[in-house]
Design a protein around this motif. Structure first.
Motif, PDB file in Angstrom:
ATOM      1  N   GLY A 117      51.017  29.763  47.344  1.00  0.00           N
ATOM      2  CA  GLY A 117      50.524  28.688  46.486  1.00  0.00           C
ATOM      3  C   GLY A 117      49.347  27.928  47.055  1.00  0.00           C
ATOM      4  O   GLY A 117      48.837  26.996  46.423  1.00  0.00           O
ATOM      5  N   ALA A 118      48.881  28.322  48.249  1.00  0.00           N
ATOM      6  CA  ALA A 118      47.782  27.595  48.899  1.00  0.00           C
ATOM      7  C   ALA A 118      46.410  28.047  48.406  1.00  0.00           C
ATOM      8  O   ALA A 118      45.424  27.333  48.574  1.00  0.00           O
ATOM      9  CB  ALA A 118      47.867  27.772  50.417  1.00  0.00           C
ATOM     10  N   TRP A 119      46.339  29.258  47.838  1.00  0.00           N
ATOM     11  CA  TRP A 119      45.069  29.760  47.304  1.00  0.00           C
ATOM     12  C   TRP A 119      45.341  30.682  46.121  1.00  0.00           C
ATOM     13  O   TRP A 119      46.441  31.205  45.972  1.00  0.00           O
ATOM     14  CB  TRP A 119      44.240  30.485  48.377  1.00  0.00           C
ATOM     15  N   ASN A 120      44.365  30.818  45.278  1.00  0.00           N
ATOM     16  CA  ASN A 120      44.467  31.760  44.177  1.00  0.00           C
ATOM     17  C   ASN A 120      43.532  32.944  44.437  1.00  0.00           C
ATOM     18  O   ASN A 120      42.807  32.953  45.439  1.00  0.00           O
ATOM     19  CB  ASN A 120      44.182  31.082  42.825  1.00  0.00           C
ATOM     20  N   TYR A 121      43.535  33.920  43.551  1.00  0.00           N
ATOM     21  CA  TYR A 121      42.790  35.141  43.857  1.00  0.00           C
ATOM     22  C   TYR A 121      42.384  35.871  42.580  1.00  0.00           C
ATOM     23  O   TYR A 121      42.980  35.708  41.510  1.00  0.00           O
ATOM     24  CB  TYR A 121      43.624  36.074  44.746  1.00  0.00           C
ATOM     25  N   ILE A 122      41.348  36.665  42.723  1.00  0.00           N
ATOM     26  CA  ILE A 122      40.845  37.512  41.656  1.00  0.00           C
ATOM     27  C   ILE A 122      40.839  38.942  42.161  1.00  0.00           C
ATOM     28  O   ILE A 122      40.583  39.182  43.350  1.00  0.00           O
ATOM     29  CB  ILE A 122      39.434  37.059  41.211  1.00  0.00           C
ATOM     30  N   ILE A 123      41.165  39.908  41.299  1.00  0.00           N
ATOM     31  CA  ILE A 123      41.299  41.307  41.716  1.00  0.00           C
ATOM     32  C   ILE A 123      40.214  42.158  41.081  1.00  0.00           C
ATOM     33  O   ILE A 123      39.982  42.093  39.872  1.00  0.00           O
ATOM     34  CB  ILE A 123      42.688  41.869  41.348  1.00  0.00           C
ATOM     35  N   ILE A 124      39.582  42.982  41.916  1.00  0.00           N
ATOM     36  CA  ILE A 124      38.546  43.911  41.468  1.00  0.00           C
ATOM     37  C   ILE A 124      38.958  45.314  41.900  1.00  0.00           C
ATOM     38  O   ILE A 124      39.298  45.540  43.066  1.00  0.00           O
ATOM     39  CB  ILE A 124      37.180  43.557  42.090  1.00  0.00           C
ATOM     40  N   THR A 125      38.927  46.259  40.967  1.00  0.00           N
ATOM     41  CA  THR A 125      39.343  47.622  41.269  1.00  0.00           C
ATOM     42  C   THR A 125      38.292  48.624  40.826  1.00  0.00           C
ATOM     43  O   THR A 125      37.407  48.305  40.020  1.00  0.00           O
ATOM     44  CB  THR A 125      40.687  47.943  40.593  1.00  0.00           C
TER      45      THR A 125
END
Length: 263
Positions: A137-145
């Motif tokens: 919960g300390a950071w969020n993220y984006i995913i690239i594939t």
């Protein structure tokens, strides 16, 4: 809240059959957005160095399996074994010097009993779960594939935002723990245009080789064995572990943190 960028790539066939591959590996590399530029500078500097030393074009994709099996366009460079090993070492040391983390999820298809087992979808689910756990919960993220499989991946990612059953470590009960840190749908980018997806490919293929040697107890593929040996594979994995690039918390029972399913 800090954001991290996650890149994905795989080794192996995500079909249920073991005819083309007995396992499927989904590798992710993730880093703080604030470290993206410095990491990019590392890999860009490496590619310029490899261009100056060996003529390896900076725009040429590093596809590790084809590189090791001497397929074109790599065969056209005319590199000998020593040069190829130096290039592989340089990639390993470059990854080790970056500010990033790596998780490897392995679907062992020889253990699958259900003919409808969703190989890719489960590999992605276990991957996102580990990333979300690491974030706390300390950071969020984006995913690239890499392009090609994004439609089923987006569907899976959307589903576990709402329903993500996690089994208790102490009983057979499940609790719903929806994924909270993922921003946006999973995005796609051609691996030819992404050094970081190529890094995922590099790590994933070496994990594949290590898994064959250590878990399957089989020799390296013949053409791969003409360039590197078992010790080289172990050395690459050991270097990634020593540099603390591998997220060992993903599975504390595995030497290199491999997440292996089905159990």
């Amino acid at each position: 809240m800090e954001t991290r960028i996650v890149y994905l790539d795989e080794t192996g066939d995500d079909g249920i059959t073991t005819a083309s591959s007995a396992h499927f590996i989904l590798t992710n590399v993730y880093m703080p957005a604030s470290s993206w530029q410095s990491n990019y500078n590392h890999i860009k500097a490496l590619r310029k160095e490899l261009r100056d030393k060996y003529g390896f074009h900076t725009s040429q994709e590093m596809h590790t399996k084809d590189f090791l099996t001497d397929k074109n366009p790599y065969r056209d460079y005319g590199w000998g074994q020593d040069v190829k090993q130096e290039i592989l070492k340089a990639f390993t040391f470059c990854i080790a010097a970056m500010d990033l983390s790596i998780i490897n999820v392995i679907i062992d298809k020889t253990r699958i009993l259900n003919p409808d087992y969703p190989v890719l979808e489960n590999a992605l689910k276990y991957t996102i779960q580990r990333i979300d756990n690491d974030s706390g919960g300390a950071w969020n993220y984006i995913i690239i594939t890499d392009s090609g499989r994004v439609a089923p991946m987006r569907k899976t990612a959307r589903a576990i935002r709402a329903f993500n059953p996690i089994q208790s470590r102490y009983s057979f009960e499940f609790r719903n723990q929806p994924i909270k840190g993922l921003i946006e749908d999973i995005l796609e980018k051609d691996s030819k245009q992404s050094y970081f997806i190529q890094i995922c490919d590099f790590v994933s293929y070496f994990v594949n080789l290590y898994f064959k040697l250590q878990y399957r107890k089989i020799s390296l593929p013949t053409r791969v064995g003409q360039t590197i040996d078992d010790k080289f594979v172990h050395a690459v994995m050991a270097a990634l572990k020593k540099s603390e690039r591998l997220n060992l918390k993903a599975n504390s029972e595995s030497t290199y943190g491999f997440v292996i399913y089905p159990k």
